[in-house]
Write a protein that holds these residues in place. Structure first.
Motif, PDB file in Angstrom:
ATOM      1  N   SER A  22      47.919  38.439  43.342  1.00  0.00           N
ATOM      2  CA  SER A  22      47.962  38.631  44.775  1.00  0.00           C
ATOM      3  C   SER A  22      46.610  39.251  44.807  1.00  0.00           C
ATOM      4  CB  SER A  22      49.032  39.335  45.456  1.00  0.00           C
ATOM      5  OG  SER A  22      48.823  39.529  46.676  1.00  0.00           O
ATOM      6  N   THR A  23      46.212  40.455  44.181  1.00  0.00           N
ATOM      7  CA  THR A  23      45.112  41.283  44.080  1.00  0.00           C
ATOM      8  C   THR A  23      43.959  40.256  44.044  1.00  0.00           C
ATOM      9  OG1 THR A  23      46.142  43.110  43.312  1.00  0.00           O
ATOM     10  CG2 THR A  23      43.882  43.034  43.224  1.00  0.00           C
ATOM     11  N   CYS A  24      43.962  39.191  43.204  1.00  0.00           N
ATOM     12  CA  CYS A  24      43.028  38.271  43.014  1.00  0.00           C
ATOM     13  C   CYS A  24      42.732  37.379  43.995  1.00  0.00           C
ATOM     14  CB  CYS A  24      43.407  37.402  41.523  1.00  0.00           C
ATOM     15  SG  CYS A  24      42.413  36.262  40.676  1.00  0.00           S
ATOM     16  N   GLU A  25      43.722  36.924  44.471  1.00  0.00           N
ATOM     17  CA  GLU A  25      43.753  36.246  45.677  1.00  0.00           C
ATOM     18  C   GLU A  25      42.642  36.508  46.724  1.00  0.00           C
ATOM     19  OE1 GLU A  25      44.120  32.871  46.511  1.00  0.00           O
ATOM     20  OE2 GLU A  25      44.406  33.022  44.449  1.00  0.00           O
ATOM     21  N   THR A  26      42.938  38.033  47.220  1.00  0.00           N
ATOM     22  CA  THR A  26      42.501  38.831  48.061  1.00  0.00           C
ATOM     23  C   THR A  26      41.198  39.148  47.567  1.00  0.00           C
ATOM     24  OG1 THR A  26      44.459  39.942  48.674  1.00  0.00           O
ATOM     25  CG2 THR A  26      42.621  40.965  49.354  1.00  0.00           C
ATOM     26  N   ALA A  27      40.811  39.492  46.291  1.00  0.00           N
ATOM     27  CA  ALA A  27      39.569  39.804  45.812  1.00  0.00           C
ATOM     28  C   ALA A  27      38.588  38.761  45.777  1.00  0.00           C
ATOM     29  CB  ALA A  27      39.827  40.343  44.363  1.00  0.00           C
ATOM     30  N   LEU A  28      38.997  37.450  45.714  1.00  0.00           N
ATOM     31  CA  LEU A  28      38.111  36.459  45.756  1.00  0.00           C
ATOM     32  C   LEU A  28      37.694  35.983  46.935  1.00  0.00           C
ATOM     33  CD1 LEU A  28      39.951  33.859  43.166  1.00  0.00           C
ATOM     34  CD2 LEU A  28      37.706  35.020  42.844  1.00  0.00           C
ATOM     35  N   GLY A  29      38.582  36.344  48.142  1.00  0.00           N
ATOM     36  CA  GLY A  29      38.137  36.399  49.470  1.00  0.00           C
ATOM     37  C   GLY A  29      37.211  37.371  49.792  1.00  0.00           C
ATOM     38  N   LEU A  30      37.298  38.318  49.325  1.00  0.00           N
ATOM     39  CA  LEU A  30      36.122  39.426  49.448  1.00  0.00           C
ATOM     40  C   LEU A  30      34.963  39.141  48.753  1.00  0.00           C
ATOM     41  CD1 LEU A  30      38.256  42.693  49.561  1.00  0.00           C
ATOM     42  CD2 LEU A  30      37.346  41.416  51.464  1.00  0.00           C
ATOM     43  N   ALA A  31      35.180  38.471  47.576  1.00  0.00           N
ATOM     44  CA  ALA A  31      33.835  38.066  47.026  1.00  0.00           C
ATOM     45  C   ALA A  31      32.765  36.957  47.525  1.00  0.00           C
ATOM     46  CB  ALA A  31      34.146  37.780  45.639  1.00  0.00           C
ATOM     47  N   ARG A  32      33.720  35.953  48.202  1.00  0.00           N
ATOM     48  CA  ARG A  32      33.035  34.927  48.928  1.00  0.00           C
ATOM     49  C   ARG A  32      32.561  35.722  50.304  1.00  0.00           C
ATOM     50  NH1 ARG A  32      38.340  32.317  48.366  1.00  0.00           N
ATOM     51  NH2 ARG A  32      38.200  31.478  46.313  1.00  0.00           N
ATOM     52  N   ARG A  33      32.973  36.621  51.123  1.00  0.00           N
ATOM     53  CA  ARG A  33      32.637  37.246  52.391  1.00  0.00           C
ATOM     54  C   ARG A  33      31.426  37.798  51.784  1.00  0.00           C
ATOM     55  NH1 ARG A  33      37.097  40.417  54.695  1.00  0.00           N
ATOM     56  NH2 ARG A  33      38.122  38.537  54.997  1.00  0.00           N
ATOM     57  N   PHE A  34      31.387  38.618  50.818  1.00  0.00           N
ATOM     58  CA  PHE A  34      30.184  39.657  50.489  1.00  0.00           C
ATOM     59  C   PHE A  34      29.289  39.044  49.401  1.00  0.00           C
ATOM     60  CE2 PHE A  34      33.597  42.482  52.075  1.00  0.00           C
ATOM     61  CZ  PHE A  34      33.024  42.807  53.081  1.00  0.00           C
ATOM     62  N   GLY A  35      29.391  38.012  48.984  1.00  0.00           N
ATOM     63  CA  GLY A  35      28.574  37.141  48.045  1.00  0.00           C
ATOM     64  C   GLY A  35      28.393  37.841  46.816  1.00  0.00           C
ATOM     65  N   VAL A  36      29.623  37.966  46.287  1.00  0.00           N
ATOM     66  CA  VAL A  36      29.588  38.791  44.859  1.00  0.00           C
ATOM     67  C   VAL A  36      30.228  37.780  43.924  1.00  0.00           C
ATOM     68  CG1 VAL A  36      30.700  40.710  43.535  1.00  0.00           C
ATOM     69  CG2 VAL A  36      30.033  40.806  45.888  1.00  0.00           C
ATOM     70  N   SER A  37      29.900  37.580  42.706  1.00  0.00           N
ATOM     71  CA  SER A  37      30.275  36.691  41.701  1.00  0.00           C
ATOM     72  C   SER A  37      31.886  36.514  41.791  1.00  0.00           C
ATOM     73  CB  SER A  37      29.887  37.150  40.256  1.00  0.00           C
ATOM     74  OG  SER A  37      30.614  36.553  39.256  1.00  0.00           O
ATOM     75  N   GLU A  38      32.296  35.360  41.786  1.00  0.00           N
ATOM     76  CA  GLU A  38      33.657  35.179  42.020  1.00  0.00           C
ATOM     77  C   GLU A  38      34.402  35.025  40.422  1.00  0.00           C
ATOM     78  OE1 GLU A  38      35.077  31.838  44.525  1.00  0.00           O
ATOM     79  OE2 GLU A  38      33.326  32.158  45.572  1.00  0.00           O
ATOM     80  N   LYS A  39      33.583  34.810  39.632  1.00  0.00           N
ATOM     81  CA  LYS A  39      33.968  34.649  38.204  1.00  0.00           C
ATOM     82  C   LYS A  39      34.263  36.288  37.592  1.00  0.00           C
ATOM     83  CE  LYS A  39      32.845  33.057  33.414  1.00  0.00           C
ATOM     84  NZ  LYS A  39      31.799  33.033  32.841  1.00  0.00           N
TER      85      LYS A  39
END
Ligand SMILES: [Fe+2]
Ligand SMILES: [Fe+2]
Length: 188
Positions: A22-39
Motif C-alpha cells: 500500500s505504501t508503494c501504491e501511494t508512493a508511486l502516486g506521489l512520484a508521478r505527481r512530483f516528477g520523481v523516478s518511479e523505479k
C-alpha cells in the motif's frame, strides 16, 4: 520486481507486507505527481520495512553481523532500529546499490534534514497510505496533494508531540528535521 515481492513476503508478517504494498501504491502516486523516478520510489517503498518483522534480538544480531552504524538511541529503540537494518538488508539481500533508495529506507523512521525527494515521498507515504485510517493521515494526504515539504512538516508536527505524550525518547535527527522543514517553510 516479482522476485523482490516474493522474497519480501517471506520476510514480513501479513500486515507489514500489505502495508508495504500500500505504501508503494501511494508512493508511486506521489512520484508521478512530483516528477520523481518511479523505479527508485517503487523499490524504496517496497523495501522500506524489510526488517520490520524481525524481533529485537534478530535486529541486534544483524547490527553486529554487518557492523551497521547506529547510534545509542537507535540501538535501544526497537521502533527505530529496523530502518538502519533495513537499509543494510536492502543492499545485501536485494542488491540495492542506489544511495537515494538506501537513504530513503534509512531515514523513514526519524526523517532527517535535507532529505531527497525519494526519501520524503517514502516518509510521507508510510504515514498516509490507505491502510492508515486516522484523521491525521487524511489531513496529511491533503497536504501532500500540493507540497511534499508541507506534508513533511505536518507529519513531524504530529509525530513529535505524540512521542512526547507517550513519554518515549525522541531522536535528535527528528528535531533537526522539524527545524529544517520549518526553516524551509519560512523562506517560501
Ligand atoms: Fe518502518
Ligand atoms: Fe512502514
Amino acid at each position: 520486481m516479482d522476485n523482490i515481492k516474493k522474497k519480501l513476503k517471506e520476510m514480513l508478517t501479513r500486515e507489514t507486507y500489505a502495508h508495504s504494498l500500500s505504501t508503494c501504491e501511494t508512493a508511486l502516486g506521489l512520484a508521478r505527481r512530483f516528477g520523481v523516478s518511479e523505479k527508485k520510489v517503487r523499490l524504496a517503498a517496497l523495501l522500506h520495512d524489510c526488517a520490520k518483522s524481525m524481533s529485537y534480538d534478530e535486529l541486534i544480531c544483524n547490527v553486529e553481523k554487518y557492523k551497521i552504524p547506529v547510534d545509542r538511541l537507535e540501538l535501544k529503540t526497537e521502533a527505530l532500529l529496523h530502518a538502519p537494518v533495513g537499509k543494510k538488508l536492502a543492499s545485501v539481500l536485494f542488491g540495492i546499490t542506489d544511495s537515494q533508495i538506501l537513504n530513503a529506507i534509512r531515514y523513514h523512521t526519524t526523517a532527517a534534514s535535507a532529505m531527497s525527494a525519494i526519501a520524503k515521498i517514502i516518509y510521507v507515504s508510510d504515514f498516509i497510505e490507505l491502510g492508515r485510517d486516522h484523521k491525521e493521515a487524511a489531513d496529511a494526504r491533503k497536504a501532500a496533494e500540493k507540497d511534499i515539504d508541507k506534508a513533511m512538516l505536518f507529519i513531524l508536527r504530529k509525530k513529535i508531540p505524540y512521542l512526547v505524550k507517550k513519554k518515549v525518547l525522541i531522536h535528535p535527527r527528528s528535531i533537526r528535521a522539524l527545524n529544517w522543514f520549518l526553516g524551509k517553510e519560512e523562506k517560501k
